[in-house]
Design an enzyme around this catalytic site. Structure first.
Site, short mmCIF file in Angstrom:
data_model
loop_
_atom_site.label_atom_id
_atom_site.label_comp_id
_atom_site.label_asym_id
_atom_site.label_seq_id
_atom_site.Cartn_x
_atom_site.Cartn_y
_atom_site.Cartn_z
N LYS A 130 0.54 -1.11 -0.26
CA LYS A 130 0.11 0.20 0.09
C LYS A 130 0.97 1.16 0.15
O LYS A 130 0.77 1.96 -0.63
CB LYS A 130 -1.11 -0.17 0.93
CG LYS A 130 -1.76 1.26 1.92
CD LYS A 130 -1.92 1.14 2.70
CE LYS A 130 -2.66 2.41 3.76
NZ LYS A 130 -1.26 3.54 4.41
N ASN A 131 1.96 1.97 0.62
CA ASN A 131 2.31 2.54 1.39
C ASN A 131 3.56 3.25 -0.23
O ASN A 131 4.02 4.16 -0.41
CB ASN A 131 3.57 2.85 2.07
CG ASN A 131 2.18 2.55 3.98
OD1 ASN A 131 1.42 3.05 3.38
ND2 ASN A 131 3.14 2.25 5.47
N CYS A 153 -5.08 8.06 8.83
CA CYS A 153 -5.13 7.78 10.13
C CYS A 153 -4.85 8.98 11.63
O CYS A 153 -3.71 9.51 11.34
CB CYS A 153 -4.47 6.35 10.88
SG CYS A 153 -4.81 4.88 9.67
N ARG A 213 0.66 14.97 12.74
CA ARG A 213 1.11 14.90 11.95
C ARG A 213 1.35 15.74 11.10
O ARG A 213 0.90 16.04 10.03
CB ARG A 213 0.23 13.71 10.98
CG ARG A 213 -0.02 12.38 11.94
CD ARG A 213 -0.49 11.69 11.01
NE ARG A 213 0.15 10.71 9.91
CZ ARG A 213 -0.16 9.59 10.04
NH1 ARG A 213 -1.52 9.24 9.39
NH2 ARG A 213 0.50 9.26 8.91
N PRO A 214 2.69 16.43 11.49
CA PRO A 214 3.11 17.71 10.99
C PRO A 214 4.27 17.01 9.99
O PRO A 214 4.13 16.21 8.91
CB PRO A 214 4.18 18.30 11.96
CG PRO A 214 4.45 16.88 12.93
CD PRO A 214 3.85 15.92 13.16
N ILE A 215 3.82 18.52 8.27
CA ILE A 215 4.52 18.56 7.77
C ILE A 215 5.61 19.36 6.93
O ILE A 215 6.12 19.72 6.65
CB ILE A 215 3.66 18.34 5.96
CG1 ILE A 215 2.62 19.99 6.36
CG2 ILE A 215 2.74 16.90 5.95
CD1 ILE A 215 2.51 19.99 5.19
N ASP A 216 6.48 19.61 8.00
CA ASP A 216 6.95 21.01 7.81
C ASP A 216 8.49 20.11 7.39
O ASP A 216 9.49 20.64 6.98
CB ASP A 216 8.02 21.10 9.74
CG ASP A 216 7.96 20.39 10.37
OD1 ASP A 216 7.22 19.37 10.55
OD2 ASP A 216 9.25 19.62 11.05
N ASP A 231 3.38 0.56 12.32
CA ASP A 231 2.56 -0.56 12.03
C ASP A 231 2.51 -1.67 11.95
O ASP A 231 1.30 -2.16 11.97
CB ASP A 231 2.96 -0.03 10.25
CG ASP A 231 2.30 1.24 9.89
OD1 ASP A 231 2.06 2.63 10.86
OD2 ASP A 231 2.56 2.28 8.46
N ILE A 251 7.39 6.47 17.40
CA ILE A 251 6.43 7.36 16.25
C ILE A 251 5.80 8.21 16.32
O ILE A 251 5.52 9.21 16.12
CB ILE A 251 6.73 6.54 14.76
CG1 ILE A 251 7.52 4.84 14.48
CG2 ILE A 251 6.73 7.27 13.43
CD1 ILE A 251 9.36 5.47 14.71
N ARG A 258 -9.19 0.35 3.41
CA ARG A 258 -7.96 1.90 2.88
C ARG A 258 -6.64 0.39 2.97
O ARG A 258 -6.09 1.13 1.58
CB ARG A 258 -7.79 2.59 3.93
CG ARG A 258 -8.32 3.80 4.36
CD ARG A 258 -8.59 4.83 5.22
NE ARG A 258 -6.96 4.75 4.45
CZ ARG A 258 -5.87 5.24 5.78
NH1 ARG A 258 -6.16 5.57 6.33
NH2 ARG A 258 -4.49 5.82 5.43
#
Ligand code: UD1
Length: 407
Positions: A10-11, A105, A110-113, A294, A316, A386
């Site tokens: 999936k990923n 999820c 869940r930052p995207i910096d 995961d 994580i 998903r």
């Protein structure tokens, strides 16, 4: 002994699909898992102008010659996390993209910096606000980028943006997950020049164009394979897991052996069996090659049934122990606080109504339900759909009594 065949990852799939935007041409992706995140990724590509032709349920041909908009549909991108890969791909292809904040999820902040930092270091201007991300650049120029934290998403996103940039980009402290290597292999198959994926340092020599006209097959899913491995242990079963890359599963194999299970490695398949009650073990989740976050909930089911007290330290995600409350409804004895959970092993779990709080929590509840006495009802299946293709049929084929009840 039951047998199960592992699907494409999936990923990897949810990164490779947007990566096709970097090709001004046609390519075919095979071994795609038939899951909702993949279907939505394809819908987003279509909305941007790609022509999608399904060859069968796991293979798609994508023609990206006519990408006519730089606005990604917010209703679709908000449905899952990996929609952020549209940013790196579209920055590379069109030098502009507007996209909604990614969903996915609820595992804590869940930052995207790190993604933003990478894009900016390649020369993009990025504005985040009002639920959208807008990124634009006159041109992208390679740079040396040091990642402050090891991030799968940021590593892939920077790799995507750098593929067509001028000059060389170096990503230091890169993530090393198998799907990072797979995305790099896909891009290289299409004409990119990426080296070092799977190590701490990735070097991307920008190329002018990706040629397309090739077929790529997605790598087997490490997390799906691990899910079935841990299902075999929790149910004290005997399972042949086919079509996996066993090297990707070393950290899980090691823990299964530690708790008393047996793993036979045949290179592209694994036999996992566990005939006695597992023993306690401590786990700390880490970026690859450490124990994957995961698979933490699935391992949690094993430890909830183990002989002795185990500790899981989740390093994580902040909120990855929501599933423990559901397992406690089934008779588990788990105390979770912050990023640590203590599992006092019980001899058996008993069926109960439980709620899947996120994708991997849902998989853990299926394992728990299969191992428990009595009937377990699992709600919120959309999380599980998903990420796992045809999950109930595949569990049924290996001996679980499981059915999807339409409400
Ligand atoms: C990916 C996986 C997800 C998995 C996770 C960790 C996909 C689509 N999802 O998520 O299933 O659980 O890797 O293996 O591949 N972080 C920052 N700033 C950033 C980015 C991340 O602080 O810009 C932090 C996160 O909050 C987290 C850690 O870094 O604590 C790792 O996150 P990351 O590896 O980026 O996870 P994802 O790519 O979102």
């Amino acid at each position: 002994m039951g047998e199960v065949k592992i699907n494409g990852a999936k990923n990897a799939a949810v990164a490779i699909l947007p990566a096709t935007l970097l090709i001004d041409g046609v390519c075919t992706i095979e071994n795609l898992p038939h899951i909702s995140d993949v279907m939505i990724s394809c819908e987003i590509l279509e909305k941007l102008g790609a022509k999608i032709t399904w060859n069968n349920k796991n293979s798609v041909t994508i023609d990206t010659r006519n990408i006519h908009t730089t606005k990604a549909p917010i209703d679709l991108t908000s449905k899952f996390r990996a929609s952020y890969y549209i940013i790196g791909s579209m920055l590379g292809r069109k030098k502009e993209i507007e996209v909604g904040m990614p969903g996915g999820c609820q595992l804590g902040a869940r930052p995207i910096d790190q993604h933003v930092k990478g894009f900016e270091m390649l020369g993009a201007e990025v504005t985040v606000g009002n639920g959208t991300i807008f990124a634009t650049a006159d041109k992208l120029v390679g740079n040396s980028i040091y990642m402050d934290i090891v991030s799968v998403g940021a590593t892939i996103n920077i790799m995507l943006a750098a593929t067509l940039a001028e000059g060389t980009t170096t990503i230091d402290n890169a993530a090393k997950e198998p799907h990072i290597v797979d995305v790099a292999n896909f891009l290289n198959t299409m004409g990119a020049d990426i080296r070092g994926a799977g190590t701490d340092v990735i070097k991307i020599n920008g190329v002018k164009k990706l040629k397309g006209n090739a077929t790529y097959s997605v790598v087997p899913d490490q997390i799906e394979a691990g899910t079935f491995m841990l299902a075999a242990v929790a149910t004290r079963g005997d399972l042949l897991i086919k079509n996996c890359i066993t090297k990707h599963l070393d950290s899980i194999t090691a823990k299964i052996i530690e708790v008393g299970g047996i793993v036979e490695d045949y290179g592209d398949s694994l036999r996992v069996c566990c005939k006695k009650r597992p023993t306690k073990a401590n786990i700390k989740t880490l970026p690859h090659p450490g124990f994957p976050t995961d698979l933490q909930p699935q391992m949690g089911v094993v430890l909830s049934l183990a002989n002795g007290t185990s500790i899981i330290n989740e390093s994580i995600w902040e909120s990855r122990f929501q599933y423990t409350q559901e397992l406690n409804k089934m008779g588990a004895k788990i105390t979770a606080q912050g990023k640590t959970a203590i599992f006092e092993g019980v001899e058996k779990l008993s069926g109960a109504p439980v709620y899947s709080t996120d994708l991997r929590a849902g998989a853990a509840l299926i394992i728990a339900g299969a191992a428990a006495e009595g009937t377990t009802e699992i709600y919120n299946l959309e999380h599980i759909d998903r990420g796992y293709e045809n999950i109930e049929e595949r569990f049924r084929n290996i001996g679980a009594q499981i059915e999807r009840v339409k409400e």
